[in-house]
Design an enzyme around this catalytic site. Sequence first.
Site, PDB file in Angstrom:
ATOM      1  N   CYS A   2       0.806  -1.221   0.000  1.00 20.46           N
ATOM      2  CA  CYS A   2       0.000   0.000   0.000  1.00 20.46           C
ATOM      3  C   CYS A   2       0.843   1.276   0.000  1.00 20.46           C
ATOM      4  CB  CYS A   2      -0.875   0.059   1.243  1.00 20.46           C
ATOM      5  SG  CYS A   2      -1.858  -1.390   1.529  1.00 20.46           S
ATOM      6  N   ARG A  27       5.205  -0.160  -5.853  1.00 21.03           N
ATOM      7  CA  ARG A  27       5.124  -0.911  -4.600  1.00 21.03           C
ATOM      8  C   ARG A  27       4.170  -2.099  -4.711  1.00 21.03           C
ATOM      9  NH1 ARG A  27       6.836   2.504  -0.219  1.00 21.03           N
ATOM     10  NH2 ARG A  27       5.478   1.457   1.248  1.00 21.03           N
ATOM     11  N   TRP A  72      -3.043  -2.760  -1.432  1.00 17.19           N
ATOM     12  CA  TRP A  72      -2.606  -4.143  -1.709  1.00 17.19           C
ATOM     13  C   TRP A  72      -3.378  -4.998  -0.716  1.00 17.19           C
ATOM     14  CZ3 TRP A  72       0.158  -8.242   0.588  1.00 17.19           C
ATOM     15  CH2 TRP A  72       0.724  -9.155  -0.307  1.00 17.19           C
ATOM     16  N   ASN A  97      -1.919   2.028   5.765  1.00 12.28           N
ATOM     17  CA  ASN A  97      -0.988   1.007   5.286  1.00 12.28           C
ATOM     18  C   ASN A  97      -0.593   0.195   6.514  1.00 12.28           C
ATOM     19  OD1 ASN A  97       1.111  -0.422   4.211  1.00 12.28           O
ATOM     20  ND2 ASN A  97       2.421   1.342   3.764  1.00 12.28           N
ATOM     21  N   GLY A  98      -0.730  -1.140   6.449  1.00 15.99           N
ATOM     22  CA  GLY A  98      -0.382  -1.964   7.607  1.00 15.99           C
ATOM     23  C   GLY A  98      -1.527  -2.898   7.941  1.00 15.99           C
ATOM     24  N   GLU A 481      18.605 -17.463  -6.744  1.00 13.45           N
ATOM     25  CA  GLU A 481      18.184 -16.117  -7.137  1.00 13.45           C
ATOM     26  C   GLU A 481      17.666 -16.113  -8.582  1.00 13.45           C
ATOM     27  OE1 GLU A 481      17.387 -13.566  -5.715  1.00 13.45           O
ATOM     28  OE2 GLU A 481      17.592 -11.928  -7.136  1.00 13.45           O
ATOM     29  N   LYS A 485      13.901 -15.037  -9.670  1.00 14.47           N
ATOM     30  CA  LYS A 485      13.611 -14.000 -10.679  1.00 14.47           C
ATOM     31  C   LYS A 485      12.669 -14.553 -11.742  1.00 14.47           C
ATOM     32  CE  LYS A 485      14.590 -11.312  -8.876  1.00 14.47           C
ATOM     33  NZ  LYS A 485      15.317 -10.837  -7.734  1.00 14.47           N
ATOM     34  N   GLU A 488       9.053 -15.169 -10.339  1.00 15.46           N
ATOM     35  CA  GLU A 488       8.230 -14.026  -9.947  1.00 15.46           C
ATOM     36  C   GLU A 488       7.783 -13.170 -11.124  1.00 15.46           C
ATOM     37  OE1 GLU A 488       9.979 -11.219  -7.147  1.00 15.46           O
ATOM     38  OE2 GLU A 488      11.949 -11.608  -7.964  1.00 15.46           O
ATOM     39  N   HIS A 504      19.749 -37.019  -5.866  1.00 19.85           N
ATOM     40  CA  HIS A 504      19.012 -37.383  -4.650  1.00 19.85           C
ATOM     41  C   HIS A 504      17.520 -37.081  -4.784  1.00 19.85           C
ATOM     42  CE1 HIS A 504      22.764 -38.291  -2.691  1.00 19.85           C
ATOM     43  NE2 HIS A 504      23.240 -37.114  -3.064  1.00 19.85           N
ATOM     44  N   LYS A 603       6.344  -4.443  -3.641  1.00 15.99           N
ATOM     45  CA  LYS A 603       7.767  -4.110  -3.559  1.00 15.99           C
ATOM     46  C   LYS A 603       8.257  -4.126  -2.121  1.00 15.99           C
ATOM     47  CE  LYS A 603      11.752  -2.850  -5.034  1.00 15.99           C
ATOM     48  NZ  LYS A 603      12.555  -3.948  -5.603  1.00 15.99           N
TER      49      LYS A 603
END
Length: 608
Positions: A2, A27, A72, A97-98, A481, A485, A488, A504, A603
């Site tokens: 948010c 964000r 969000w 926000n929160g 990583e 990438k 996502e 394995h 973000k």
Amino acid sequence: MCGIVGAVGKRNIVSILVNGLLRLEYRGYDSAGLVVVHDGKLNRVRSAGRVAELGEKSANTYGETGIAHTRWATHGIPSERNAHPHMSRDLISVVHNGIIENYEALRTELSAQGYVFTSDTDTEVIAHLIHSHYQSGGTLLAATQAALTRLVGAYAIGVVAANNPHQLIAARKGSPLLLGVGEGEHFVASDMSALLQVTKNVVYLEEGDVVEVNLADYRIFDAKGAEVTRPVHVSELDNDSVELGEYQHYMQKEIHEQPQALANTLEAVCNSQSLVPGIFGADANAIFPQVESILILACGTSHHAGMVARYWLEEIAGIPCTVEIASEYRYRTSVPNPKTLVVTISQSGETADTLAALNHAKDTGHTFTLAICNVPESAIIRQSKLRLLTRAGPEIGVASTKAFTTQLAALFLLTLVLAKLRGRVSAEREQQFLHELRHLPIAVQKVLALEPQIAELSKHFADKHHALFLGRGLHYPIALEGALKLKEISYIHAEAYPAGELKHGPLALVDEDMPVVSVAPNDALLEKLKSNLQEVKARGGELFVFADADTHIRSEEGIHILQMPEHAGFLSPILHTVPLQLLAYYVALQKGTDVDKPRNLAKSVTVE
Ligand code: F6R
């Protein structure tokens, strides 16, 4: 996550609110809204779509005071009725926000008082709570302060009242919020990029601060209600640093900014003849010699940076190192060692889990804390004793790129400083490392020149549903990583394994539909890795190998080679990251996904 923008001015501030929200789009959000105070009324406009749509819907709205928000979703589906601002009886309006953890109890209590809820959000309780105090007289500031004492959880809020033109109240606890200082007008926002259009003067609000924002002035009150003065900083950001320029996406721009970001992060050391603890803060001279072990806490990409650092710290500095996912550590009973240096790594410096893990470490008795972070004045920086800023500049693309490689550079510096203190690096070796660090931006630039070849390789992935990434040693976290990438931004399921683990279990997955990406530097594990690659080839798997020049792995049927320009020794993980970022980027382009704002992601993850 948010985003909040608020303004009090003597002009129509609607476009300032909308432009600010556009700057906060990175964000991550699913709906947007704003409210302005005009003629004793609150005019609210909301949209379940993009900010641009909100801009169109509010084109004829006028107001000199207002608050705006990108949401969000946490409580309640993404929809117009759940979009902020939320209102209470046409008098109070709030953006938030929160997460308010005790919202259910408050909702029951407020419903019993006759308040009608029109959304499924936790935020609406804040609006009604403030209303319940405000209606009985007193100021908006006092009503907000009283309401805040009832809230359990994290918040940054903006509040306006229909009968209170030219004033807004804002507060923060656990979520970021800053105050923009203008001339005869003032602003609030979740981050500075939203305010560069109107001011560069910024006050970073502290935990628990409440601010009364007026036309001519502002007043800040701390968590105990005492009026306080906070310093006004001049932001180093400029509008260009948040513009897209010649690039198609922020992610592509940020990948290309890596040489400069690394040069900036390494500036202080590259211009000096030797490495000193002081680059981590004045107390480092006293703390570092006492350090017996390292505990790294971080999330996502930043956690991968920590995983690379573990190899460096143990091998070069000879110091035991543990790396933990912050969201796990914060709820785990662990055994503290007061001689452990707790290192948090975070691009934003506001990640709720990392912040909570830092506080958990402190609660269990750790006092040596170091933050490696990209945002000055962020919560994680302020709450740590030592710090090293990665100077990557604003990272707008949700997928972290330049923040990661600069974190690695910062962690390498930490390794070298500790290694030196422990007598494990000779003066000659130190000079050699400094030389390699100075060369790093050029080496990354050379890797970026491979972009057309990587774009070509990416075509093999567009119709795939899964991919496997392999690496060994220092490069296993780079494989992780690379997989993160790819998943996502392209939504292709990708997993990473240390190559030795293949037989394995994961080898069972390998067939012609499962591309296998391998990071193949010319290091001590190369021959072992080559055997692992043969295991894949023998099962009909198609290999994409990012190989250093002298590895002698050749292209053949089923093996695609991308030749890296040079081998960078211990710094090789930084170079090998770049082609994997580009690969993910170009696969996402093929798939037509929203590269900079991948679905469901945000973000800055300021909620748990
Ligand atoms: C992935 C990504 C996330 C972040 C994570 C931590 O591309 O960006 O995994 O790395 O959310 O964020 P920071 O570093 O801001 O603490």
